[in-house]
Design an enzyme around this catalytic site. Structure first.
Site, PDB file in Angstrom:
ATOM      1  N   GLU A   1      32.541   2.314 -13.460  1.00 44.09           N
ATOM      2  CA  GLU A   1      33.803   2.238 -14.209  1.00 44.09           C
ATOM      3  C   GLU A   1      33.680   3.275 -15.307  1.00 44.09           C
ATOM      4  O   GLU A   1      32.958   3.081 -16.285  1.00 44.09           O
ATOM      5  CB  GLU A   1      34.018   0.827 -14.756  1.00 44.09           C
ATOM      6  CG  GLU A   1      35.456   0.553 -15.168  1.00 44.09           C
ATOM      7  CD  GLU A   1      35.733   0.964 -16.604  1.00 44.09           C
ATOM      8  OE1 GLU A   1      36.333   2.065 -16.801  1.00 44.09           O
ATOM      9  OE2 GLU A   1      35.346   0.236 -17.512  1.00 44.09           O
TER      10      GLU A   1
ATOM     11  N   GLU B   1      39.484  12.366 -23.406  1.00 49.35           N
ATOM     12  CA  GLU B   1      39.673  10.973 -23.807  1.00 49.35           C
ATOM     13  C   GLU B   1      39.446  10.870 -25.315  1.00 49.35           C
ATOM     14  O   GLU B   1      38.383  11.233 -25.818  1.00 49.35           O
ATOM     15  CB  GLU B   1      38.680  10.091 -23.049  1.00 49.35           C
ATOM     16  CG  GLU B   1      38.934   8.609 -23.194  1.00 49.35           C
ATOM     17  CD  GLU B   1      38.057   7.791 -22.259  1.00 49.35           C
ATOM     18  OE1 GLU B   1      38.403   6.627 -22.006  1.00 49.35           O
ATOM     19  OE2 GLU B   1      37.014   8.307 -21.805  1.00 49.35           O
TER      20      GLU B   1
ATOM     21  N   LYS C   1      21.198  -3.699 -19.482  1.00 50.07           N
ATOM     22  CA  LYS C   1      20.863  -2.771 -20.556  1.00 50.07           C
ATOM     23  C   LYS C   1      22.136  -2.507 -21.355  1.00 50.07           C
ATOM     24  O   LYS C   1      22.981  -1.709 -20.970  1.00 50.07           O
ATOM     25  CB  LYS C   1      20.302  -1.448 -20.028  1.00 50.07           C
ATOM     26  CG  LYS C   1      19.687  -0.596 -21.148  1.00 50.07           C
ATOM     27  CD  LYS C   1      19.823   0.870 -20.902  1.00 50.07           C
ATOM     28  CE  LYS C   1      21.197   1.404 -21.135  1.00 50.07           C
ATOM     29  NZ  LYS C   1      21.694   1.238 -22.543  1.00 50.07           N
TER      30      LYS C   1
ATOM     31  N   ALA D   1      24.428  -1.205 -24.679  1.00 53.96           N
ATOM     32  CA  ALA D   1      24.392  -0.023 -25.535  1.00 53.96           C
ATOM     33  C   ALA D   1      23.570  -0.312 -26.784  1.00 53.96           C
ATOM     34  O   ALA D   1      23.636  -1.413 -27.347  1.00 53.96           O
ATOM     35  CB  ALA D   1      25.808   0.388 -25.921  1.00 53.96           C
TER      36      ALA D   1
ATOM     37  N   GLY E   1      30.854   3.389 -18.507  1.00 56.02           N
ATOM     38  CA  GLY E   1      30.604   4.391 -19.530  1.00 56.02           C
ATOM     39  C   GLY E   1      31.332   5.676 -19.209  1.00 56.02           C
ATOM     40  O   GLY E   1      32.321   5.682 -18.469  1.00 56.02           O
ATOM     41  N   SER E   2      30.854   6.769 -19.741  1.00 56.79           N
ATOM     42  CA  SER E   2      31.546   8.050 -19.597  1.00 56.79           C
ATOM     43  C   SER E   2      31.376   8.614 -18.196  1.00 56.79           C
ATOM     44  O   SER E   2      30.392   8.337 -17.494  1.00 56.79           O
ATOM     45  CB  SER E   2      31.015   9.047 -20.619  1.00 56.79           C
ATOM     46  OG  SER E   2      29.714   9.476 -20.267  1.00 56.79           O
TER      47      SER E   2
ATOM     48  N   CYS F   1      38.692   2.280 -22.585  1.00 59.44           N
ATOM     49  CA  CYS F   1      38.918   3.219 -21.483  1.00 59.44           C
ATOM     50  C   CYS F   1      40.336   3.120 -20.943  1.00 59.44           C
ATOM     51  O   CYS F   1      40.843   4.073 -20.347  1.00 59.44           O
ATOM     52  CB  CYS F   1      37.905   2.987 -20.375  1.00 59.44           C
ATOM     53  SG  CYS F   1      37.873   1.297 -19.747  1.00 59.44           S
TER      54      CYS F   1
END
Length: 487
Positions: A260, A391, A184, A186, A238-239, A294
């Site tokens: 991650e 971030e 999936k 983004a 992702g976040s 990131c």
């Protein structure tokens, strides 16, 4: 430069607006516009998957699972190798597609495609090297045989900032291990995922081994897949906030998770550092993908003796970058992914300036169409400013002055994150000592780029769980099975 809709080959957005890709079949649909962040104009529209579509993808992955699991490792390896070769053959088209939907400057997009392809080459090789173990028990009562088996169907969720590399970094080890997957991507950057699925078809990936879904409702369809007992793995990039939610959902079915998550990387420059090398590294660590990474350097801690020269040098370099659409060959800093991203960056910068920081270049959004924020350097940033804790995910370099090594380590660790860190010094003993003191999963010593398919990528604290890449990455998609053997 004006985008021309007749770009040929895999760079053409219209070619990839025909998903979903389930069970080896392309299913037409619409509902999700993909925008050019340089202008805000639509490039294409992709399907909006429902829960029923997601469960059909699980069905397809389950139908293909036994056959793929039984496929000899050498054959799995050869398919991944062909996929690598096809991505390499179409590298320039893929880079243009990334630049179109992500806004990434073409040099960065080319770098991402090169990085992404290497995961398929690396795991083509690792597929034939899955480890096992044989030894005697200390008591001598029997023998221990340890095998590694595919964990099962894996749901892979990837972010918009590296649409090719984050997909291959998950698909490569999963397929090498013998797992089938549902990807999936983004919704901001789905075209690259669909392009790679087409290349996977051409490489000989069997129907159902790789499925691709796009949706406006990621939480709903992900929860439905995680609740299906056939799904045994979730790999998410992702976040940290979304990662926490997914971990809680996966816990309901005890699904294995690799995460991650976010970063807040410190970049430490000591007085004895090579100034030009430190500036070179800072530009790479900060401006790769315009700071939307990131691992991006988020906080620059510079020792007092070199501080002023570093600020001047970084300001000059950042101010000289050419801003424009990612697909313009002259662009060095492209747009942010959305207008909301620009708003967040502006909030952090404005807060820091209000608290006493000084913008030596940049410092405010650019007017006009597109989602542009200029390369920005902030000096005299207060330690308590929000920009020190959050971030940034943009082309902003906040600089903090420090005096002692202990002070620098303490400031570097004042964050919930622990993904990456950078240290510049000519003293290797100091570099290793500081590296041991910093709470991070990855350290760049006198270099601004650390990501490598052959190395384990991941963080500590709230930057994630598990590792991707390297010799350990394939084990994230495998379960150890112990046989107690009498002979």
């Amino acid at each position: 430069m004006t985008f021309q809709a007749n770009i040929p080959g895999y760079a053409d957005p219209a070619l990839h607006a025909h998903g979903l890709f389930i069970g080896g079949k392309w299913e037409k649909g619409g509902g999700i516009p993909v925008l050019d962040p340089s202008t805000g104009n639509p490039l294409a529209e992709v399907p909006d998957a429902s829960v029923e579509d997601a469960l059909r993808a699980v069905d397809a992955a389950a139908a293909a699972a036994a056959g793929w699991r039984a496929t000899p490792a050498r054959h799995r390896s050869e398919i991944l190798r062909r996929w690598f070769q096809l991505m390499t053959q179409h590298a320039e088209e893929l880079a243009m597609l990334i630049a179109l939907e992500n806004g990434k400057a073409l040099p960065d997009a080319r770098g991402e495609v090169g990085y992404a392809t290497e995961f398929f080459r690396w795991y083509a090789e690792e597929a034939t090297r899955i480890p096992g173990e044989y030894r005697h028990t200390p008591s001598g009562s029997h023998n221990i045989l340890v095998d590694h088996e595919p964990i099962g169907i894996a749901v892979l969720i990837t972010p918009w900032n590296f649409p090719a590399a984050m997909a291959t970094r998950k698909i490569g080890p999963a397929l090498a291990a013998g797992c089938t997957v549902i990807l999936k991507p983004a919704s901001e950057t789905p075209l690259t995922a669909y392009a790679m699925a087409r290349l996977g078809e051409e490489a000989g990936v069997p129907a159902g081994v790789v499925n691709v879904l796009t949706t406006r409702n990621p939480g709903e369809i992900t929860n439905a897949m995680l609740a299906d007992p056939r799904v045994r793995k979730l790999s998410f990039t992702g976040s940290t906030g979304v990662g926490r939610i997914l971990l809680a959902e996966a816990a309901k079915s005890v699904v294995s998770c690799s995460m991650e998550l976010g970063g807040n990387a410190p970049f430490l420059v000591f007085d004895d550092a090579d100034l030009e090398a430190a500036l070179d590294g800072a530009m790479i660590a900060k401006m790769r993908n315009a700071g939307e990474a990131c691992t991006a350097a988020n906080r620059f801690y510079v020792q007092a003796g070199i501080h002023d020269a570093f600020v001047a040098g970084l300001t000059a370099r950042m101010a000289a970058l050419k801003i424009g659409p990612g697909y313009d060959p002259a662009t060095q800093c492209g747009p942010m992914i959305t207008q909301n991203a620009v708003h967040k960056i502006d909030r952090l910068v404005s807060d820091a300036i209000a608290a006493g920081a000084r913008a030596t270049t940049g410092g405010a959004p650019l007017p006009g169409n597109g989602y542009f924020y200029p390369p920005t350097v902030l000096d005299n940033v207060p330690a308590g400013a929000a920009i020190a804790r959050e971030e940034i995910f943009g082309p902003v370099a906040p600089i903090y002055r420090f005096e002692t090594e202990e002070e620098a380590i303490g400031q570097a660790n004042e964050t919930e994150y622990g993904l990456a860190a950078y240290v510049y010094t000519r003293d290797l003993k100091r570099a290793m000592r500081v590296g041991r003191g910093i709470e991070a999963g990855m350290l760049g010593i006198n270099r601004g780029l650390m990501s490598d398919p052959a190395a384990p990528f991941g963080g500590v604290k709230q930057s994630g769980l598990g590792r991707e890449g390297g010799v350990t990455g394939i084990l994230e998609f495998m379960e150890a099975k112990y046989y107690a053997v009498e002979f």
